[in-house]
Design an enzyme around this catalytic site. Structure first.
Site, PDB file in Angstrom:
ATOM      1  N   GLU A  26      -8.055 -24.819  30.044  1.00 45.97           N
ATOM      2  CA  GLU A  26      -8.227 -23.397  30.293  1.00 45.97           C
ATOM      3  C   GLU A  26      -8.111 -22.600  29.004  1.00 45.97           C
ATOM      4  OE1 GLU A  26      -6.025 -21.896  33.547  1.00 45.97           O
ATOM      5  OE2 GLU A  26      -6.654 -23.536  34.851  1.00 45.97           O
TER       6      GLU A  26
ATOM      7  N   CYS B 277      -6.550 -17.009  24.104  1.00 48.62           N
ATOM      8  CA  CYS B 277      -5.408 -17.918  24.221  1.00 48.62           C
ATOM      9  C   CYS B 277      -5.985 -19.322  24.386  1.00 48.62           C
ATOM     10  CB  CYS B 277      -4.571 -17.493  25.424  1.00 48.62           C
ATOM     11  SG  CYS B 277      -3.109 -18.499  25.661  1.00 48.62           S
TER      12      CYS B 277
ATOM     13  N   CYS C 214       0.602 -31.215  28.774  1.00 47.01           N
ATOM     14  CA  CYS C 214       1.602 -31.166  27.697  1.00 47.01           C
ATOM     15  C   CYS C 214       2.709 -32.170  28.010  1.00 47.01           C
ATOM     16  CB  CYS C 214       2.210 -29.773  27.573  1.00 47.01           C
ATOM     17  SG  CYS C 214       3.351 -29.628  26.180  1.00 47.01           S
TER      18      CYS C 214
ATOM     19  N   CYS D 150       9.031 -28.640  29.185  1.00 48.70           N
ATOM     20  CA  CYS D 150       9.925 -27.500  29.373  1.00 48.70           C
ATOM     21  C   CYS D 150      10.012 -27.203  30.867  1.00 48.70           C
ATOM     22  CB  CYS D 150       9.404 -26.285  28.606  1.00 48.70           C
ATOM     23  SG  CYS D 150       9.183 -26.647  26.859  1.00 48.70           S
TER      24      CYS D 150
ATOM     25  N   CYS E 110       7.812 -24.310  32.710  1.00 45.68           N
ATOM     26  CA  CYS E 110       6.397 -24.191  32.343  1.00 45.68           C
ATOM     27  C   CYS E 110       5.507 -24.992  33.295  1.00 45.68           C
ATOM     28  CB  CYS E 110       6.213 -24.679  30.909  1.00 45.68           C
ATOM     29  SG  CYS E 110       4.483 -24.750  30.413  1.00 45.68           S
TER      30      CYS E 110
ATOM     31  N   GLU F 125       0.993 -28.564  23.260  1.00 50.79           N
ATOM     32  CA  GLU F 125       1.864 -28.284  22.124  1.00 50.79           C
ATOM     33  C   GLU F 125       1.025 -28.503  20.848  1.00 50.79           C
ATOM     34  OE1 GLU F 125       4.878 -27.076  21.103  1.00 50.79           O
ATOM     35  OE2 GLU F 125       4.078 -27.668  19.175  1.00 50.79           O
TER      36      GLU F 125
ATOM     37  N   SER G 132       8.916 -20.891  20.245  1.00 49.72           N
ATOM     38  CA  SER G 132       9.450 -20.576  21.572  1.00 49.72           C
ATOM     39  C   SER G 132      10.939 -20.884  21.581  1.00 49.72           C
ATOM     40  CB  SER G 132       8.713 -21.408  22.633  1.00 49.72           C
ATOM     41  OG  SER G 132       7.342 -21.081  22.597  1.00 49.72           O
TER      42      SER G 132
ATOM     43  N   ASN H  60      13.653 -19.172  23.542  1.00 48.22           N
ATOM     44  CA  ASN H  60      13.939 -19.266  24.986  1.00 48.22           C
ATOM     45  C   ASN H  60      15.391 -19.529  25.373  1.00 48.22           C
ATOM     46  OD1 ASN H  60      11.254 -18.812  25.436  1.00 48.22           O
ATOM     47  ND2 ASN H  60      10.712 -20.946  25.798  1.00 48.22           N
TER      48      ASN H  60
ATOM     49  N   ASN I  52       6.839 -15.825  34.303  1.00 44.71           N
ATOM     50  CA  ASN I  52       5.830 -15.878  35.357  1.00 44.71           C
ATOM     51  C   ASN I  52       6.174 -17.036  36.279  1.00 44.71           C
ATOM     52  OD1 ASN I  52       3.993 -13.768  34.398  1.00 44.71           O
ATOM     53  ND2 ASN I  52       3.851 -15.111  32.619  1.00 44.71           N
TER      54      ASN I  52
ATOM     55  N   CYS J 248       1.159 -16.268  30.546  1.00 42.73           N
ATOM     56  CA  CYS J 248       1.877 -17.260  29.738  1.00 42.73           C
ATOM     57  C   CYS J 248       2.480 -18.369  30.586  1.00 42.73           C
ATOM     58  CB  CYS J 248       3.053 -16.610  29.011  1.00 42.73           C
ATOM     59  SG  CYS J 248       2.566 -15.463  27.773  1.00 42.73           S
TER      60      CYS J 248
HETATM   61  N1  SAH Z   1       3.527 -25.394  23.604  1.00 43.07           N
HETATM   62  C1  SAH Z   1       3.585 -24.183  22.880  1.00 43.07           C
HETATM   63  C2  SAH Z   1       2.472 -23.225  23.209  1.00 43.07           C
HETATM   64  C3  SAH Z   1       2.076 -23.109  24.655  1.00 43.07           C
HETATM   65  S1  SAH Z   1       3.288 -22.366  25.715  1.00 43.07           S
HETATM   66  C4  SAH Z   1       4.937 -23.522  23.049  1.00 43.07           C
HETATM   67  O1  SAH Z   1       5.710 -23.935  23.905  1.00 43.07           O
HETATM   68  O2  SAH Z   1       5.224 -22.614  22.287  1.00 43.07           O
HETATM   69  C5  SAH Z   1       3.134 -20.665  25.239  1.00 43.07           C
HETATM   70  C6  SAH Z   1       4.327 -19.784  25.614  1.00 43.07           C
HETATM   71  O3  SAH Z   1       4.435 -19.655  27.025  1.00 43.07           O
HETATM   72  C7  SAH Z   1       5.664 -20.316  25.122  1.00 43.07           C
HETATM   73  O4  SAH Z   1       6.361 -19.327  24.425  1.00 43.07           O
HETATM   74  C8  SAH Z   1       6.395 -20.665  26.413  1.00 43.07           C
HETATM   75  O5  SAH Z   1       7.791 -20.509  26.260  1.00 43.07           O
HETATM   76  C9  SAH Z   1       5.798 -19.659  27.361  1.00 43.07           C
HETATM   77  N2  SAH Z   1       5.931 -20.018  28.779  1.00 43.07           N
HETATM   78  C10 SAH Z   1       5.886 -21.241  29.326  1.00 43.07           C
HETATM   79  N3  SAH Z   1       6.027 -21.168  30.656  1.00 43.07           N
HETATM   80  C11 SAH Z   1       6.158 -19.854  30.963  1.00 43.07           C
HETATM   81  C12 SAH Z   1       6.311 -19.138  32.194  1.00 43.07           C
HETATM   82  N4  SAH Z   1       6.332 -19.757  33.361  1.00 43.07           N
HETATM   83  N5  SAH Z   1       6.419 -17.788  32.120  1.00 43.07           N
HETATM   84  C13 SAH Z   1       6.337 -17.143  30.947  1.00 43.07           C
HETATM   85  N6  SAH Z   1       6.178 -17.775  29.766  1.00 43.07           N
HETATM   86  C14 SAH Z   1       6.099 -19.108  29.784  1.00 43.07           C
HETATM   87 FE1  SF4 Z   2       4.449 -27.670  26.579  1.00 42.68          FE
HETATM   88 FE2  SF4 Z   2       4.751 -25.180  25.597  1.00 42.68          FE
HETATM   89 FE3  SF4 Z   2       4.812 -25.648  28.258  1.00 42.68          FE
HETATM   90 FE4  SF4 Z   2       6.836 -26.458  26.729  1.00 42.68          FE
HETATM   91  S1  SF4 Z   2       6.202 -24.318  27.081  1.00 42.68           S
HETATM   92  S2  SF4 Z   2       5.834 -27.670  28.324  1.00 42.68           S
HETATM   93  S3  SF4 Z   2       5.762 -27.076  24.877  1.00 42.68           S
HETATM   94  S4  SF4 Z   2       3.062 -25.931  26.903  1.00 42.68           S
END
Ligand code: SAH
Ligand code: SF4
Length: 371
Positions: free
Chosen positions: A103, A116, A123, A127, A130, A174, A228, A230, A304, A347
């Site tokens: 996507e 984006c 991935c 996390c 996510c 990632e 990130s 977090n 989200n 995100c």
């Molecule tokens: N893997 C990379 C880039 C993709 S994720 C990373 O983790 O940075 C992009 C962003 O989305 C990251 O900052 C992550 O913390 C955030 N993210 C992941 N799941 C999310 C969710 N459910 N709600 C809001 N942000 C989220």
């Molecule tokens: Fe992968 Fe980024 Fe999602 Fe973590 S937040 S699982 S590194 S896409």
């Protein structure tokens, strides 16, 4: 070397040229008995002119075009579906040559568009909050598939060339676990004879793969770094992002401290606010202490959610209070309004399986002519 290259290309007659860089295309021109500069011309055709078809390379001699067409293809990901959000952003579902799907999200505002981008199919980092993590990782994207997302979406949205385009690697995957392809794509995207997009408008976001941050730091021309974060402590971060066990906060922040920055550059820390988990004033104070001394800004991202994950977004008042604590400690902190929530394009929400019902076939999403 040249001999090897020729054999490689003769053995792969149906090779896709999209994603090859200038040096590779120059080698290819030589292997076809053409002067080297024809490779640079081909590069301009593929990425600056976005011809999409070898027959469109009208500045190349006919015999070279014929040889190319008989041996190679030009293909980039195909748009399979799209979903337009009320806020103007559009979520694209793209199909790759092997049938895998990724996507890409298009987000316009008054002065620029932001894309984006995905860097992997799924991935592996896992996390807890996510949606992409739920997919696991299938494979890395190639440079051609990364550049192809940009070309496919810019064409579909009819973005005029020269218009400001921001690229953020914040889609699926990632990016630092696919650094070679990401950097190759970045070079093609930023080359003045390629897509000529501004390098200073490109950002790679990472969950904190420390050795890869250090590798990125060594690149002579690199995109901006977003990390990130977090969480405000190792214990909390490891619970949310198991990768923290391998690369704990002290090492991560040291790599950020050492990341080379130009006079106008900064590191961006992303912080997803999860109700009752990482969003207290104490968390904010700890975050301020962690990033102290790093030229940075903090983007606060409202979580989200979805039924498959156990977290809830923090209330707006909590988000504002968190921001105030950071600002009170002279840390620039912004609340990042998530775009495309109504079409699950926000995100961390990019996960195909959970969202199949929300995307529609391209034809249905396009404006229909009056009956
Ligand atoms: N893997 C990379 C880039 C993709 S994720 C990373 O983790 O940075 C992009 C962003 O989305 C990251 O900052 C992550 O913390 C955030 N993210 C992941 N799941 C999310 C969710 N459910 N709600 C809001 N942000 C989220
Ligand atoms: Fe992968 Fe980024 Fe999602 Fe973590 S937040 S699982 S590194 S896409």
């Amino acid at each position: 070397m040249k001999q090897e290259f020729m054999q490689q290309h003769i053995a792969a007659p149906e090779e896709n040229l999209f994603g090859l860089d200038k040096t590779e295309l120059e080698q290819l021109a030589l292997s076809c008995g053409q002067p080297k500069f024809r490779g640079a011309q081909l590069f301009r055709n593929l990425y600056a002119r976005r011809v999409g078809d070898l027959s469109g390379c009208t500045d190349l001699p006919v015999n070279f075009r014929e040889v190319l067409s008989s041996r190679y293809r030009v293909e980039y990901p195909e748009i399979k579906a799209k979903a337009a959000s009320r806020d103007g952003s559009v979520r694209y579902l793209l199909e790759l040559e092997d049938g895998e799907k990724i996507e890409t999200v298009y987000m316009p505002d008054e002065r620029r568009v932001t894309l984006c981008l995905s860097s992997q199919v799924g991935c592996a980092v896992g996390c807890r909050f996510c949606f992409t993590a739920l997919l696991g990782v299938k494979r890395n994207l190639t440079a051609g598939e990364i550049v192809g997302q940009v070309v496919a979406v810019l064409e579909a949205q009819q973005v005029p060339s020269g218009y400001p385009v921001n690229l953020v690697f914040m889609g699926m995957g990632e990016p630092l676990l696919n650094l070679a392809a990401v950097m190759k794509a970045v070079r093609i995207l930023s080359d003045s004879n390629g897509l000529a997009l501004a390098l200073r408008r490109m950002t790679v976001s990472t969950a904190g793969i420390v050795p890869q941050i250090r590798k990125l730091a060594q690149e002579p021309a690199r995109p901006k770094l977003a990390v990130s974060l977090n969480a405000s402590s190792d214990e909390q971060r490891t619970a949310l992002m198991p990768v923290n066990r391998k690369y704990p906060l002290s090492e991560l922040l040291q790599a950020c401290r050492e990341f080379p920055l130009g006079p106008r550059d900064y590191v961006t820390f992303e912080y997803v606010l999860l109700d009752g988990i990482n969003d207290s004033d104490d968390d904010a104070r700890r975050v301020a202490a962690l990033v102290k001394g790093i030229k940075c800004k903090v983007n606060l991202i409202p979580y989200n959610g979805g039924s498959e994950l156990p977290y809830r977004p923090s209330a707006l008042g909590r988000v504002l209070a968190f921001q105030e604590v950071l600002r009170g400690r002279d840390i620039p902190a912004y609340i990042r309004i998530s775009r495309g929530q109504d079409v699950m394009a926000a995100c961390g929400q990019l996960k195909l399986a959970s969202t199949e019902g929300t995307t529609v076939p391209v034809e249905a999403a396009l404006p229909q002519p009056p009956a």
